[in-house]
Write an enzyme that holds these catalytic residues in place. Structure first.
Site, PDB file in Angstrom:
ATOM      1  N   SER A   1     110.921  66.671 104.685  1.00  0.00           N
ATOM      2  CA  SER A   1     110.726  66.269 106.074  1.00  0.00           C
ATOM      3  C   SER A   1     110.323  67.476 106.921  1.00  0.00           C
ATOM      4  O   SER A   1     109.266  68.062 106.697  1.00  0.00           O
ATOM      5  CB  SER A   1     111.995  65.589 106.591  1.00  0.00           C
TER       6      SER A   1
ATOM      7  N   ASP B   1     108.780  54.780 105.463  1.00  0.00           N
ATOM      8  CA  ASP B   1     108.937  56.039 106.177  1.00  0.00           C
ATOM      9  C   ASP B   1     107.859  56.166 107.247  1.00  0.00           C
ATOM     10  O   ASP B   1     106.671  55.999 106.955  1.00  0.00           O
ATOM     11  CB  ASP B   1     108.830  57.199 105.176  1.00  0.00           C
TER      12      ASP B   1
ATOM     13  N   HIS C   1     112.940  57.088 104.087  1.00  0.00           N
ATOM     14  CA  HIS C   1     113.000  58.505 104.458  1.00  0.00           C
ATOM     15  C   HIS C   1     114.410  59.048 104.254  1.00  0.00           C
ATOM     16  O   HIS C   1     115.404  58.377 104.529  1.00  0.00           O
ATOM     17  CB  HIS C   1     112.596  58.689 105.917  1.00  0.00           C
TER      18      HIS C   1
END
Length: 362
Positions: A194, A299, A329
């Site tokens: 991320s 996501d 995610h």
């Protein structure tokens, strides 16, 4: 770190639920979640339902300290403490401060080893070494490399470019002093999840730019990573693509969360169109490290990660892009209880082993 009674009970419940037969878990999930032709992993469905029942809410709706505490609790409740031969907390000296880090060394390494400098997720705002513990353990064990997980400064107290300065400084310190960490300098990569994937991507770009003759962050030749491994990376804060519309509410990271992270990281002086914030917007991607990019079907960041993979390919960079359609995610951090996360990590570990591990490593 001490864990509350509620957290200990939640950890026990999660590990009991994962052992239930598939039909029972499907019943707990009520009905399959299908979006954009993809079906969400049933374990993730059950986990999301448990979190809602427990009263957990979006990070964006909480005071910052509560959000950080909740992420730490989630990392422990859902995480997986895969045994590793050596796990050691260290400090990495950078130009401005010593950064907390954790080094994971699996059994069976002989001589200088391949390594990954890893950056945790959390929107540049949340997260710590504990948040990246499960991923670090899995990659070290299954890829047969040393993983050095770095704890960079967080926003909003330390907005852009603090996290990037820390990430670049940590990578350069490890790469230019490889022998101190038991590493082969020719086999050191960067990785991240991320926001950490964003940092890894920008480190790869900045070192490649210096190698092409641009400004160098060091007085000596700047080493470039042998590989960049990006899990569900943030690559463009300037644009919201279709995956924001599809997955912006009801999943493990919301659009509101990303808006909060964006405001926190940029602060008063950062720009979403700066390539050091949005690596997708870089003019020149030539010479960037070969990339392994892992995206998740459910996501908000899915589309920008896949567009970045295509841009790298157009620049002549070797790229492996793998989408796990049923993954949400951040689920990459819970491989012990989420089979799609386990599969995504094992696929990444295979590529890392091929790129970084020596024939003598086991």
């Amino acid at each position: 770190m001490k864990h509350s009674l509620a957290d200990r009970i939640a950890r026990l419940v999660v590990r009991s639920l994962i052992k239930l037969p598939a039909p029972v878990k499907r019943g707990l999930a009520v009905r399959p979640t299908v979006v954009d032709g993809q079906t969400l992993d049933v374990n993730t469905q059950v986990g999301l339902r448990l979190m809602r029942l427990a009263g957990w809410s979006d990070f964006a709706s909480m005071p910052i300290e509560k959000a950080r505490a909740q992420l730490s609790a989630e990392a422990w409740i859902f995480g997986d403490e895969l045994p590793i031969e050596t796990v050691e907390d260290i400090r990495i000296p950078a130009a401005h401060l010593d950064l907390p880090a954790r080094i994971y060394r699996p059994a069976g390494l002989t001589g200088p080893a391949g390594g990954l400098v890893h950056f945790h997720g959390g929107g540049w705002t949340l997260g710590d070494l504990a948040a990246a513990d499960a991923v670090s353990r899995w990659l070290a064990h299954h890829a047969g490399v040393v993983v050095i997980s770095v704890d960079y400064r967080l926003a909003p107290e330390n907005p852009f470019p603090a996290a990037l300065d820390d990430a670049l400084g940590a990578y350069l310190q490890v790469a230019t002093h490889a022998e101190e960490y038991g590493l082969d300098p020719a086999r050191i990569g960067v990785s991240g999840e991320s926001a950490g994937g964003n940092l890894a991507a920008v480190v790869a770009q900045e070192t490649a730019r210096a190698a092409r003759g641009g400004p160098s962050p060091t007085p000596t030749p700047t080493p470039t990573p042998a590989l960049q491994v990006l899990f569900q990376p943030v690559t463009d804060l300037s644009t919201k693509r279709a995956s924001y519309r599809l997955f912006g509410e009801g999943f493990t990271m919301t659009e509101a969360d990303m808006d909060f992270y964006r405001r926190s990281y940029l602060g008063d002086h950062g720009s979403a169109t700066d390539p050091r914030v949005s690596p997708l917007l870089a003019d020149d991607l030539s010479g960037v490290a070969p990339a392994y990019i892992s995206t998740a079907g459910f996501d908000v960041l899915r589309d920008e990660g896949e567009v970045y993979a295509r841009r790298l390919e157009l620049a002549g960079v070797p790229v492996t892009l793998v989408r796990t359609p049923s993954l949400a995610h951040s689920a990459i951090n819970v491989p012990g209880i989420c089979p799609p996360a386990r599969d995504a990590l094992l696929a990444a570990a295979e590529s890392i082993r091929s790129a970084l591990a020596s024939d003598t490593d086991v």
